[in-house]
Structure formats: C-alpha cells, structure tokens
Design a protein around this motif. Sequence first.
Motif, PDB file in Angstrom:
ATOM      1  N   ALA A 108       0.828  -1.211   0.000  1.00  0.00           N
ATOM      2  CA  ALA A 108       0.000   0.000   0.000  1.00  0.00           C
ATOM      3  C   ALA A 108       0.861   1.258   0.000  1.00  0.00           C
ATOM      4  O   ALA A 108       0.573   2.227  -0.717  1.00  0.00           O
ATOM      5  CB  ALA A 108      -0.931  -0.002   1.212  1.00  0.00           C
ATOM      6  N   LEU A 111       2.217   2.221  -3.463  1.00  0.00           N
ATOM      7  CA  LEU A 111       1.220   2.887  -4.293  1.00  0.00           C
ATOM      8  C   LEU A 111       0.960   4.304  -3.785  1.00  0.00           C
ATOM      9  O   LEU A 111       0.832   5.249  -4.580  1.00  0.00           O
ATOM     10  CB  LEU A 111      -0.084   2.092  -4.290  1.00  0.00           C
ATOM     11  CG  LEU A 111      -0.074   0.744  -5.011  1.00  0.00           C
ATOM     12  CD1 LEU A 111      -1.397   0.022  -4.796  1.00  0.00           C
ATOM     13  CD2 LEU A 111       0.205   0.928  -6.493  1.00  0.00           C
ATOM     14  N   ALA A 112       0.903   4.433  -2.460  1.00  0.00           N
ATOM     15  CA  ALA A 112       0.642   5.743  -1.876  1.00  0.00           C
ATOM     16  C   ALA A 112       1.728   6.746  -2.228  1.00  0.00           C
ATOM     17  O   ALA A 112       1.451   7.945  -2.400  1.00  0.00           O
ATOM     18  CB  ALA A 112       0.523   5.622  -0.355  1.00  0.00           C
ATOM     19  N   THR A 156      -3.564   5.311  -1.508  1.00  0.00           N
ATOM     20  CA  THR A 156      -3.368   4.417  -2.652  1.00  0.00           C
ATOM     21  C   THR A 156      -4.363   4.715  -3.767  1.00  0.00           C
ATOM     22  O   THR A 156      -4.169   4.269  -4.900  1.00  0.00           O
ATOM     23  CB  THR A 156      -3.548   2.943  -2.239  1.00  0.00           C
ATOM     24  OG1 THR A 156      -4.909   2.716  -1.842  1.00  0.00           O
ATOM     25  CG2 THR A 156      -2.605   2.560  -1.115  1.00  0.00           C
TER      26      THR A 156
END
Length: 237
Positions: A108, A111-112, A156
């Motif tokens: 996560a 993606l963040a 995300t």
Amino acid sequence: MSRRETLTERVTRILAENIRSGTYPQGQRLPSEQAMVDEFGVSRTVVREAIANLRASGKVSTVPGIGIFVRESIAPVTDAFAIRPESLTAAASLLNVLELRLAVESEAVMLASQRRTQQHLDDMRQAIADMLTAIDQQREPFEADLRFHRTIAEATDNQEFVRLFNYIGGLLIPRTQLRSQKLDDKARLALRNRMETEHEHICYALQRHDADAARALLRLHLSSSRNRLRESLSRTS
C-alpha cells in the motif's frame, strides 16, 4: 479478558446497527457531523473515522456538499475471512496478524508514494502531532496511530486497500505493547521520540514520491513493532 472497544469502533457499531434496524432507512441522510459529535460525546475525528469505516464497508456514500446517505443497496458481508478479537489472545496469533499487516501495508505504501495528495500528507502529519500529544498527556496514541496508517491506505486511491484496512486495522495495531500511562518519564520520552521519528521518516519518503524508501521505512517500522510485541509477550507468558 475481552478487548476494550475503541471510541471509533463503538460509534461505527451503533451507526451500523441503526442502519440495519431501519432507524436510518435506505436513502436517508445521516445526522450532521456536529450532531453526531454531540450525540456520542466524541471528537470530530472519531466521527469521521466511523463514517470512513461505514463508507468502506458500503453502508453509506457521500454526496459532496450535501451529506452522507445510507446506500440503497448494501452488499452482504462475507464470512469467508474473519479475524476474531478473541483469537488474538495467543502470542502466535498476534504475531501472525502483524505479519499480515506487514505484507498489506508494504504494498500500500508503495502505491501511496505515487498517488498521495498534499491533503494526505497534511492528514498524516496531523496524526503524528496527535500521537505525540497523547503520549505527552499519558494517553494511548492508538487512535492517531490507526489514523496515520489508514491515511496511507486512502492515499493508494484504491478502495480495496481502504476496505481491507478498515476491516482489520483495529486488530492489527497491537494494543499490548503501548501503555504510555504506566511508563516513567525516560521510557515515555523514548516512546515519543521513536513514534515521531519512524512516522515522520515514512511521511517524508511519501512526500518525495520515493516508493522504495517508503516501503523500506514502513517495513522497518512494523518489524520493530513486531519485535517489541514479541518481547512483551515473552515477558508476560
């Protein structure tokens, strides 16, 4: 001994029960944020986290500028995967769940790092400030810690990460390792410095869009939590 329900969990549960019972029928707008603050006697942050939980589970939806509404169609919740609070009494179960958190949040945060907004960064830094305030006041920093990691999931821009985190997030931050009100001044200062440093480093990596650094720092942070939990459990076993 049963796990104590957090304020966010209590408000989420009551609102969900009201939706299920028809107190808030499908299509109805929920009370205003301020009205819920007054009704439940909690902070605005707790109300917002409870609404985020309901939104992630598909029970409500937000219409910008108008309000929060009970969804017309609510998908049934599957019991195929469930982590029961009572199952976390064993050391092995606690550690296994923390390893699950390591796997989920490591992806996560990568993606963040690419999708985060300035608002996400601001929210994370506010959560850090709230953690430190809680420690200074000899209160548990749990709620703010949970909010920091939930914001990573939100950053995300993938609601499945948010849904998963909201489902297991409250169970995945080990409560047994943090009892700041029982710490002496030296130990509390060490806890404060560690919480500030580890979370600020993650935030700075996200600010720089550095996916590799964000992942490494997040894993280091959670691995340290796992090791401290293991030591704490070994002392009490």
